[in-house]
Structure formats: structure tokens, C-alpha cells
Design an enzyme around this catalytic site. Structure first.
Site, short mmCIF file in Angstrom:
data_model
loop_
_atom_site.label_atom_id
_atom_site.label_comp_id
_atom_site.label_asym_id
_atom_site.label_seq_id
_atom_site.Cartn_x
_atom_site.Cartn_y
_atom_site.Cartn_z
N LYS A 24 67.70 -16.88 93.22
CA LYS A 24 66.52 -17.73 92.95
C LYS A 24 65.56 -17.64 94.12
CE LYS A 24 67.62 -21.13 96.08
NZ LYS A 24 66.90 -21.32 97.33
N PRO A 116 71.13 -10.54 99.14
CA PRO A 116 71.39 -10.76 100.56
C PRO A 116 71.97 -12.15 100.81
CG PRO A 116 69.20 -9.82 100.23
CD PRO A 116 69.73 -10.15 98.87
N VAL A 117 72.92 -12.22 101.77
CA VAL A 117 73.57 -13.52 102.05
C VAL A 117 72.81 -14.23 103.17
CG1 VAL A 117 75.81 -12.62 101.33
CG2 VAL A 117 75.21 -12.60 103.74
N GLY A 120 68.40 -17.71 101.85
CA GLY A 120 67.53 -18.64 101.12
C GLY A 120 67.34 -18.23 99.67
N LEU A 121 68.22 -17.34 99.18
CA LEU A 121 68.09 -16.84 97.81
C LEU A 121 69.16 -17.41 96.87
CD1 LEU A 121 67.26 -13.14 98.72
CD2 LEU A 121 65.70 -14.82 97.73
N GLY A 122 70.00 -18.27 97.40
CA GLY A 122 70.98 -18.97 96.56
C GLY A 122 72.12 -18.09 96.07
N GLY A 124 75.21 -17.34 97.14
CA GLY A 124 76.54 -17.96 97.11
C GLY A 124 76.64 -19.04 96.04
N SER A 125 75.57 -19.80 95.85
CA SER A 125 75.58 -20.86 94.84
C SER A 125 75.59 -20.26 93.43
CB SER A 125 74.34 -21.75 94.99
OG SER A 125 74.28 -22.28 96.29
N ASP A 158 72.62 -26.36 95.49
CA ASP A 158 71.88 -25.44 94.61
C ASP A 158 72.66 -25.07 93.35
OD1 ASP A 158 69.83 -25.39 96.43
OD2 ASP A 158 70.26 -23.39 97.21
O1 C5P Z 1 75.05 -28.44 99.51
P1 C5P Z 1 75.13 -27.27 100.41
O2 C5P Z 1 76.54 -27.02 100.89
O3 C5P Z 1 74.49 -26.04 99.90
O4 C5P Z 1 74.31 -27.66 101.70
C1 C5P Z 1 74.44 -27.01 102.93
C2 C5P Z 1 73.84 -27.92 104.00
O5 C5P Z 1 72.43 -28.03 103.84
C3 C5P Z 1 74.35 -29.33 103.94
O6 C5P Z 1 75.53 -29.48 104.69
C4 C5P Z 1 73.22 -30.12 104.53
O7 C5P Z 1 73.27 -30.04 105.95
C5 C5P Z 1 71.98 -29.33 104.10
N1 C5P Z 1 71.34 -29.89 102.90
C6 C5P Z 1 70.63 -31.06 103.01
N2 C5P Z 1 70.02 -31.60 101.91
C7 C5P Z 1 70.07 -30.97 100.73
C8 C5P Z 1 70.77 -29.77 100.60
C9 C5P Z 1 71.40 -29.24 101.71
O8 C5P Z 1 70.56 -31.65 104.09
N3 C5P Z 1 69.45 -31.51 99.67
#
Ligand code: C5P
Length: 324
Positions: A24, A116-117, A120-122, A124-125, A158
Site C-alpha cells: 500500500k 521492500p521491507v 512504509g509500504l505495509g 509485513g502487514s 495496518d
Molecule cells: O501496530 P504496529 O505494530 O504496526 O505498530 C508499530 C509501532 O508504530 C507501534 O509500536 C507504535 O509505536 C507505532 N504506531 C503508533 N500509532 C499507530 C500505529 C503505529 O504509534 N496508529
């Protein structure tokens, strides 16, 4: 065709056991205050892309088990994380196992990484959402939509977008409130992923540090850190998805990523790199998500492909793609 061959062909095309985990981009990312749970309130438009990882799964063991570590993953390409315990594919399978609360055979996943890991492209999600779907199919588990949403949310902010299986959406809350939008299918996108890894958690921590302002000096006056000013926490609304004219859209969204100052703090070359790209490409360039991937918009995939050779950033990964 022999029965054996027919079986092989059928297995190869079985859509239930093989899936695409599409990446994404974010068109704008407004970030609110840090919540008591440590996450931030967000507003963003997510657009799903054609560029994708490929995930396949087969049942590896006949003896059902409740062991959360029973499932396996082989990765072709860059590993999303050095620690298998953090791997979102295996975490998705373990979560579904515990949700099912009964012995299930071990699954063997194979992940071909093309996204790419730490970019910012999501990626892993997207892998996590695909793993949920494939594991449920392999185990014959019928997940109702609310369980699916709840599991997705537990896997990451994500993941609900990818689990919703929509081409674009306005995403709010921590990432769990999804309002589907129609996709801007005629757009071409040029992704430029600079050779630097940024962890989302580190970017949000830098965001918090900037939002808190510079620490007072011993004399009590604010220290001159020479850093970009803290982002405004009052979020302007994002432009609606009605007009997907690439230039206008990009120009209106150029300053709409509230994580920009945080990414620039972690990677001070960001502003210079963007300026150089904008000069070379002759159009505004956006930062997606928590970076560091930069994105230029074109009226078509062909336009994005033609522009790819103009990128002159040593070590960068350059991908021309489109919404999908
Ligand atoms: O949810 P996810 O594991 O992808 O988030 C990684 C990190 O990004 C979280 O531990 C948090 O520090 C930050 N994050 C946030 N607010 C969000 C999404 C992610 O602070 N809405």
C-alpha cells in the site's frame, strides 16, 4: 493428461493455498496525539498496489497439534525481520491457532518477498493478512468478519486495511476504522525506496519527541536543536478522493504527511533527496507512511515506468506500479 498430472495442475492453481500480499501507499497521513495505549490516532487514505509478495501454504504434518511454534516459514528474498518470533506470517498462524482452540496440523508457508521491507509500504502487514486467509483455508476454519477484524487488529495497525480486502480506504483510529473508497485505477506510481531502513516504532518515537518540543536548557530557555519544527497536532482534513488528477493530488498531499519531520530527524538527507527527485522527475514527490519510500504519481503505469530511468539515487530500489 494423466490423473497424477491433473492433480498436480489442480494443486498448483488452487487459489486457496496461494495468495498475493499487495503493498500500500498512504496518500496523506494525519497523526493525532499519543493515546494511553501508546498508539496514535491517524487519518489517512490507503491505496493498495499491484506490487505484492507471494505467499503459499501447505499442510506439513499430519499429527494435529496445539503447539503455537509448530508452523514453518521459508522466505525467498529479504527477510521481513531477523527474529522469527516477530514474523507476522507465523504470528498470524499462531493467533489463528489459539483462536481455533483445537489441535491443527502444522503449516509450511513459503513467502516470496518482492515488496521492500521497513519501507512504509505495509509489506509485513499485507503478509499477515494473507497468512490469516491462507491458514484459515488450509485448516478449514470459517472466520466470521468480526473475528477476522479482531485478529487483524491484534497483528498490527495496518493489518485491518489489508484484511478488509478493499482497493482503497480512508483509515482512521489506530488503523482499525476502514471506510472503503473506489480505487484510482488509472494512476501510475513510481516508488523510490532509499537505502535506509526505518522502523515504524522509531519514527513514532521521533514524532513524540518533536511534538514534546525541545528540552529546556539549563538557563530555562528552549534549546536550539537545529531540528525541523514539531508537526502541528491539529489535523487538517485530507482532500477527498474525488479528484485523482496526479499532479493536483500530489501537490495537495505533498505536505500532508505529519511524520515527515520525524523521518527527517532520523534521516536528515530526506529533504535533499526529495528535492533532487522532484527536480529529476519534474513533479511533486510524497512520503508514504513512516517512510522512507518516496512516491511520484503519473497518469498511467506506462508514464511511471518511463520515468523510472530518471531516478538517480544510489542504492535505491525503484518500482513502477499502479493501484490494484
Ligand atoms: O501496530 P504496529 O505494530 O504496526 O505498530 C508499530 C509501532 O508504530 C507501534 O509500536 C507504535 O509505536 C507505532 N504506531 C503508533 N500509532 C499507530 C500505529 C503505529 O504509534 N496508529
Amino acid at each position: 493428461m494423466s490423473d497424477g498430472l491433473r492433480g498436480l495442475v489442480r494443486a498448483k492453481v488452487d487459489p486457496g493455498l496461494r495468495g498475493l500480499a499487495r503493498a500500500k501507499i498512504n496518500l496523506g497521513l494525519r497523526v493525532g496525539a499519543r493515546r494511553p495505549d501508546g498508539f496514535h490516532e491517524l487519518t489517512s487514505i490507503f491505496v493498495r498496489l499491484a506490487v505484492a509478495d507471494e505467499l503459499s501454504v501447505s499442510v506439513a504434518g499430519v499429527a494435529p497439534t496445539t503447539d503455537p511454534d509448530a508452523d514453518m516459514l521459508a522466505v525467498v528474498g529479504p527477510r521481513p525481520t531477523p527474529d522469527p518470533a516477530d514474523d507476522l506470517v507465523l504470528r498470524a498462524a499462531a493467533l489463528l491457532r489459539s483462536h481455533a482452540a483445537r489441535p491443527l496440523p502444522a503449516l509450511a508457508f513459503r513467502l516470496v518477498k518482492r515488496v521492500p521491507v521497513a519501507a512504509g509500504l505495509g509489506g509485513g502487514s499485507a503478509d499477515a493478512a494473507a497468512a490469516l486467509t491462507l491458514a484459515a483455508t488450509a485448516w478449514g476454519i470459517e472466520l466470521d468478519p468480526s473475528d477476522r477484524r479482531a485478529l487483524a487488529e491484534r497483528l498490527g495497525s495496518d493489518v485491518p486495511f489489508f484484511a478488509a480486502n478493499v482497493p482503497a480506504a480512508r483509515v482512521e483510529g489506530r488503523g482499525e476504522r476502514i471506510t472503503p473508497l473506489s480505487a484510482p485505477t488509472r494512476l501510475g506510481l513510481l516508488l523510490v525506496r532509499p537505502p535506509i531502513d526505518l522502523l515504524t516504532a522509531e519514527v513514532f518515537a521521533a514524532y513524540d519527541a518533536l511534538a514534546a518540543g525541545p528540552p529546556p536548557t539549563s538557563a530555562g530557555a528552549p534549546a536550539d536543536t537545529g531540528l525541523a519544527p514539531a508537526p502541528r497536532l491539529e489535523s487538517a482534513p485530507l482532500p477527498g478522493p474525488g479528484a485523482w488528477q496526479p499532479r493536483e493530488l500530489a501537490a495537495s498531499l505533498r505536505e500532508a504527511n505529519d511524520l515527515w519531520p520525524a523521518v527527517a530527524r532520523l534521516w536528515p538527507e530526506l529533504p535533499t533527496v526529495r528535492e533532487r527527485l522532484e527536480r529529476d522527475l519534474g513533479r511533486p514527490v510524497l512520503l508514504t507512511g513512516s517512510g522512507p519510500t518516496l512516491v511520484a504519481l503519473y497518469p498511467s503505469l506506462v508514464g511511471a515506468r518511463e520515468a523510472a530511468h530518471r531516478v538517480n539515487l544510489p542504492g535505491a530500489t525503484v518500482i513502477a506500479t499502479r493501484p490494484a
